[in-house]
Enzyme design. Structure first.
Site, PDB file in Angstrom:
ATOM      1  N   HIS A  85      18.598  35.090  66.405  1.00 24.81           N
ATOM      2  CA  HIS A  85      18.683  35.839  65.143  1.00 24.81           C
ATOM      3  C   HIS A  85      18.909  34.852  63.997  1.00 24.81           C
ATOM      4  O   HIS A  85      19.735  33.933  64.122  1.00 24.81           O
ATOM      5  CB  HIS A  85      19.832  36.854  65.217  1.00 24.81           C
ATOM      6  CG  HIS A  85      19.919  37.705  63.990  1.00 24.81           C
ATOM      7  ND1 HIS A  85      19.039  38.750  63.748  1.00 24.81           N
ATOM      8  CD2 HIS A  85      20.748  37.644  62.918  1.00 24.81           C
ATOM      9  CE1 HIS A  85      19.336  39.297  62.585  1.00 24.81           C
ATOM     10  NE2 HIS A  85      20.357  38.657  62.061  1.00 24.81           N
ATOM     11  N   ASP A 133      21.802  43.083  67.584  1.00 25.00           N
ATOM     12  CA  ASP A 133      22.358  41.809  67.095  1.00 25.00           C
ATOM     13  C   ASP A 133      23.877  41.736  67.278  1.00 25.00           C
ATOM     14  O   ASP A 133      24.604  41.275  66.389  1.00 25.00           O
ATOM     15  CB  ASP A 133      21.998  41.593  65.599  1.00 25.00           C
ATOM     16  CG  ASP A 133      20.497  41.559  65.372  1.00 25.00           C
ATOM     17  OD1 ASP A 133      19.773  41.133  66.282  1.00 25.00           O
ATOM     18  OD2 ASP A 133      20.054  41.967  64.281  1.00 25.00           O
TER      19      ASP A 133
END
Ligand code: GRF
Length: 216
Positions: A112, A148
């Site tokens: 990410h 995430d």
């Protein structure tokens, strides 16, 4: 060297992180091999990268499925047919169900473009600029059902320059993504991770990898 772990990489676009994993796997000592590339976009450039490296590919376009369950079933089937031990999400634009995340628990990684838990979700680099932070970066983490949010394995810091726009910042973060994703995969593939709550601990053999990731 012990048997290399077989990895399925899921992409939706350019696949530069896929390329970084392919390049790392060419090293004789690298503990993982890319066994399959799955895309949910038939025009993803990453598919060409896979073809060039003679890696088998599958395309499962979202529009061909009436529900996520069937799409995930086919992805799972392909991963199992290719004997994959580990899954790497590399710019894969699709949120998985709890069932899928649990099926691959501890064996599925994501990259990410922010220092999680800051700036989850889309346009993480834009979020960083808008928030005015002076340091952002990227994170390799285990995937859980929450987007995430899984335990963090490696992070690299990237300074935000006064002259940065979204494109320039994204490009500098991407360079670091390519470094830490292949290190994070190596750590997982070697079985060196211990997870305690939200923290992960990396056994001695690879503490060097962790150190390197921070010194950008
Ligand atoms: C990367 O910035 C990654 O962190 C994010 O999507 C982007 C994918 O880039 N999840 P690429 O397709 O690997 O070039």
């Amino acid at each position: 060297m012990s048997v290399r772990k077989r990895v399925g990489v899921l992409i939706s676009g350019n696949g530069s992180n896929l390329q970084a994993l392919i390049d790392a796997s060419y090293e004789q000592e690298y503990p993982a091999k890319i066994a399959l590339v799955i895309s949910n976009k038939s025009n993803a450039f990453g598919l060409r990268r896979a073809a060039k490296a003679a890696i088998p590919t599958c395309i499962f376009e979202n529009k061909a499925y009436s529900n996520r369950e069937n799409l995930e079933r086919d992805i799972n089937l392909a991963l199992h047919k290719a004997d994959c031990d580990i899954v790497c999400l590399a710019g894969f634009m699709q949120i998985f169900s709890q069932k899928f995340a649990e099926t691959w628990e501890g064996k599925i990684l994501n990259i990410h473009p922010s220092l999680l838990p800051s700036f989850k979700g889309l346009h993480a680099q834009r979020q960083a600029l808008e928030a005015g932070v002076k340091i952002t970066g990227c994170t390799v983490h285990l995937v859980t059902a929450k987007v995430d949010d899984g335990p963090i394995i490696l992070q690299a810091a990237v300074p935000v320059m006064d002259k940065d726009n979204e494109a320039s910042l994204s490009a500098r973060i991407l360079e670091q993504e390519h470094q830490i994703y292949q290190k994070g995969l190596a750590i997982l593939a070697t079985g060196l991770i211990q997870i305690k709550g939200r923290r992960t601990f990396i056994a001695q053999a690879s503490s060097n990898m962790q150190h390197q990731a921070f010194s950008c």
